[in-house]
Design an enzyme around this catalytic site. Structure first.
Site, mmCIF file in Angstrom:
data_model
loop_
_atom_site.group_PDB
_atom_site.id
_atom_site.type_symbol
_atom_site.label_atom_id
_atom_site.label_comp_id
_atom_site.label_asym_id
_atom_site.label_seq_id
_atom_site.Cartn_x
_atom_site.Cartn_y
_atom_site.Cartn_z
ATOM 1 N N ASP A 26 45.290 33.430 43.094
ATOM 2 C CA ASP A 26 45.801 32.531 44.257
ATOM 3 C C ASP A 26 45.905 31.048 43.565
ATOM 4 O OD1 ASP A 26 43.147 31.418 43.918
ATOM 5 O OD2 ASP A 26 42.515 31.879 46.008
ATOM 6 N N HIS A 27 46.227 30.220 44.337
ATOM 7 C CA HIS A 27 46.227 28.794 43.982
ATOM 8 C C HIS A 27 45.208 28.211 43.050
ATOM 9 C CE1 HIS A 27 44.225 28.627 47.722
ATOM 10 N NE2 HIS A 27 43.729 27.619 47.356
ATOM 11 N N CYS A 40 40.654 33.705 41.431
ATOM 12 C CA CYS A 40 40.424 32.847 42.593
ATOM 13 C C CYS A 40 39.537 31.797 42.019
ATOM 14 C CB CYS A 40 40.270 33.549 43.683
ATOM 15 S SG CYS A 40 38.753 34.357 44.060
ATOM 16 N N THR A 45 36.338 31.615 42.834
ATOM 17 C CA THR A 45 34.854 32.078 42.463
ATOM 18 C C THR A 45 35.067 33.571 41.864
ATOM 19 O OG1 THR A 45 34.659 32.997 44.529
ATOM 20 C CG2 THR A 45 33.617 30.858 43.998
ATOM 21 N N GLY A 46 36.279 34.213 42.300
ATOM 22 C CA GLY A 46 36.372 35.586 41.664
ATOM 23 C C GLY A 46 35.786 36.830 43.064
ATOM 24 N N GLY A 76 36.194 36.520 46.528
ATOM 25 C CA GLY A 76 37.433 36.962 47.390
ATOM 26 C C GLY A 76 38.192 38.062 46.785
ATOM 27 N N HIS A 107 29.801 51.520 32.339
ATOM 28 C CA HIS A 107 29.187 52.389 33.198
ATOM 29 C C HIS A 107 29.572 52.667 34.697
ATOM 30 C CE1 HIS A 107 25.068 51.491 30.691
ATOM 31 N NE2 HIS A 107 25.875 52.065 29.954
ATOM 32 N N ARG A 121 37.017 28.456 39.136
ATOM 33 C CA ARG A 121 36.168 27.099 39.120
ATOM 34 C C ARG A 121 34.538 27.410 38.923
ATOM 35 N NH1 ARG A 121 38.748 26.889 45.171
ATOM 36 N NH2 ARG A 121 40.476 25.789 44.458
ATOM 37 N N ARG A 137 26.707 60.722 32.175
ATOM 38 C CA ARG A 137 25.844 60.583 33.589
ATOM 39 C C ARG A 137 26.557 59.350 34.490
ATOM 40 N NH1 ARG A 137 23.330 57.556 29.787
ATOM 41 N NH2 ARG A 137 22.345 55.426 30.618
ATOM 42 N N HIS A 138 27.371 58.525 33.859
ATOM 43 C CA HIS A 138 27.984 57.402 34.527
ATOM 44 C C HIS A 138 28.962 58.011 35.455
ATOM 45 C CE1 HIS A 138 25.415 54.888 32.477
ATOM 46 N NE2 HIS A 138 26.056 55.433 31.364
ATOM 47 N N ARG A 155 28.228 59.342 38.689
ATOM 48 C CA ARG A 155 27.636 58.159 39.796
ATOM 49 C C ARG A 155 29.049 57.466 40.224
ATOM 50 N NH1 ARG A 155 23.125 56.257 35.403
ATOM 51 N NH2 ARG A 155 21.590 57.830 35.951
#
Length: 145
Positions: free
Chosen positions: A8-9, A65, A67-68, A70, A98, A109, A132-133, A136
């Site tokens: 995004d912006h 974005c 913070t990542g 959203g 994993h 930011r 095993r991962h 899961r």
């Protein structure tokens, strides 16, 4: 490897930096926008990047974005997508090894360009361990049953 990238912006400048960096490292990128710093809605770009991964056009994705958070929430609404917000390399490595994450979400930011480069390197160069991962990760698809 072909990597889908969108922002995004708030993530535009870091996206441009990461595209240039990945190109220099030999990766192909497909830029799904945003095309500038004017206000934009991150779910639009998350949808484009997730579609590219699900169609097989790209193997991995990067969403950026402020913070990542959203971007990761929007991407994780799509079945078959496993997006992880990472602010350091260990989480990026474990998200791939994993959790078989197929999208890396970054906060422009929160981290700078140099740290973003090493996080992207670790994410792109780590493979899923399976074993095993895999069991899961397979359970993710049963969460709404």
């Amino acid at each position: 490897m072909k990597i889908a990238i969108g922002c995004d912006h708030g993530g535009f400048e870091l996206k441009q930096h990461i595209i240039e960096y990945l190109s220099g490292e030999g990766y192909q990128t497909v830029d799904f926008g945003s095309d500038g710093a004017d206000a934009s809605d991150y779910p639009i770009f998350a949808k484009k990047v997730t579609a590219a991964i699900l169609s097989g056009e790209c193997e991995l994705g990067i969403l950026i974005c402020g913070t990542g958070i959203g971007m990761s929430i929007a991407a994780n609404k799509v079945d078959g997508i496993r997006a992880a917000v990472c602010g350091e390399t260990f989480s990026a490595q474990m998200a791939r090894a994993h959790n078989n994450a197929n999208i890396l979400a970054l906060g422009a930011r929160v981290i700078g360009p140099s740290l973003a480069e090493v996080i992207v390197d670790k994410f792109a160069s780590t493979t899923f361990e399976g074993g095993r991962h895999a069991r899961r990760v397979g359970l993710y698809d049963t969460m709404n049953d």
